[in-house]
Design an enzyme around this catalytic site. Structure first.
Site, PDB file in Angstrom:
ATOM      1  N   HIS A 281      17.491 -25.804   5.047  1.00 37.85           N
ATOM      2  CA  HIS A 281      18.173 -25.579   6.324  1.00 37.85           C
ATOM      3  C   HIS A 281      17.184 -25.106   7.392  1.00 37.85           C
ATOM      4  O   HIS A 281      17.161 -25.646   8.508  1.00 37.85           O
ATOM      5  CB  HIS A 281      19.305 -24.555   6.123  1.00 37.85           C
ATOM      6  CG  HIS A 281      20.012 -24.174   7.384  1.00 37.85           C
ATOM      7  ND1 HIS A 281      21.341 -24.453   7.622  1.00 37.85           N
ATOM      8  CD2 HIS A 281      19.567 -23.525   8.506  1.00 37.85           C
ATOM      9  CE1 HIS A 281      21.675 -24.006   8.825  1.00 37.85           C
ATOM     10  NE2 HIS A 281      20.620 -23.423   9.380  1.00 37.85           N
ATOM     11  N   GLU A 282      16.375 -24.108   7.045  1.00 36.03           N
ATOM     12  CA  GLU A 282      15.451 -23.544   8.041  1.00 36.03           C
ATOM     13  C   GLU A 282      14.388 -24.559   8.447  1.00 36.03           C
ATOM     14  O   GLU A 282      14.052 -24.677   9.632  1.00 36.03           O
ATOM     15  CB  GLU A 282      14.804 -22.262   7.525  1.00 36.03           C
ATOM     16  CG  GLU A 282      15.775 -21.103   7.294  1.00 36.03           C
ATOM     17  CD  GLU A 282      16.719 -20.863   8.449  1.00 36.03           C
ATOM     18  OE1 GLU A 282      16.319 -21.033   9.619  1.00 36.03           O
ATOM     19  OE2 GLU A 282      17.886 -20.518   8.183  1.00 36.03           O
TER      20      GLU A 282
ATOM     21  N   HIS B 192      15.213 -27.123  11.064  1.00 39.48           N
ATOM     22  CA  HIS B 192      15.122 -26.696  12.473  1.00 39.48           C
ATOM     23  C   HIS B 192      13.776 -27.095  13.080  1.00 39.48           C
ATOM     24  O   HIS B 192      13.691 -27.344  14.289  1.00 39.48           O
ATOM     25  CB  HIS B 192      15.263 -25.177  12.585  1.00 39.48           C
ATOM     26  CG  HIS B 192      16.688 -24.688  12.539  1.00 39.48           C
ATOM     27  ND1 HIS B 192      17.613 -24.981  13.515  1.00 39.48           N
ATOM     28  CD2 HIS B 192      17.331 -23.898  11.647  1.00 39.48           C
ATOM     29  CE1 HIS B 192      18.772 -24.391  13.224  1.00 39.48           C
ATOM     30  NE2 HIS B 192      18.635 -23.727  12.089  1.00 39.48           N
TER      31      HIS B 192
HETATM   32 NI    NI Z   1      20.193 -22.551  11.277  1.00 40.43          NI
END
Ligand code: NI
Length: 177
Positions: free
Chosen positions: A142-143, A146
């Protein structure tokens, strides 16, 4: 250091592909990490990527001990990960509910690799090399998304599994992000 405003989905800065860090152990890098840590702690997040505070560099932090937003998650050690490279171990995927400080008040069901190896550097430039699974693997994916301008709603396969936390999980008293 300071608590910074977190950009929200719709801000074009969240869609940028971020640049690698070239020099480690600098006051600028330590300052950025201090701001990220303060911001994540203030918002009770499980992770934060530099572009979420408007800095287009390949830096993420994550970690949870007891987090009210993720009551069932296993602990993940606090980690600073710079210039990450992710390598899936196999082709096993797992669905899991995700939230994001840039998409406040919502959750979505997202498939992620169940097991992966991640490599990168800490603030001093020391190598990090770990093989992880389950929630730890999910948070890293998830990170790091980004850093490539990808927000988790873009990975929700069935939009019926995307909505407001309070409606999806009534009575569970999950902290509103
Ligand atoms: Ni996030």
């Amino acid at each position: 250091m300071a608590i910074k405003p977190v950009l929200r989905m719709g801000d074009p800065r969240l869609l940028i592909v971020s640049r690698p860090i070239e020099r480690f152990d600098t006051p600028e890098l330590r300052g950025l990490l201090g701001d990220m840590e303060d911001t994540m702690a203030a918002l009770n997040g499980a992770g934060l990527a530099a572009p979420q505070i408007g800095v287009p560099l390949r830096v993420v932090i994550f970690g949870i001990e007891d987090n009210a937003r993720y009551p069932d998650a296993e602990p993940v050690p606090y980690t600073v990960l710079i210039n990450p490279v992710l390598t899936p171990i196999d082709n096993d995927f797992e669905d899991g509910w995700e939230g994001c400080l840039s998409v406040p008040g919502m959750r979505g069901l997202v498939p992620r690799y169940k097991r992966l190896r991640y490599q990168g550097f800490d603030v001093s430039g020391n190598a990090i090399d770990r093989t992880v699974e389950d929630f730890h693997a999910r948070v890293v994916q998830h990170e790091c998304d980004h850093l490539d301008g990808i927000l988790y709603p873009m990975r929700v396969e069935d939009l019926r599994n995307f909505g407001f936390t309070a409606e999806l999980f009534p009575g569970e008293d999950l902290t509103d992000d």
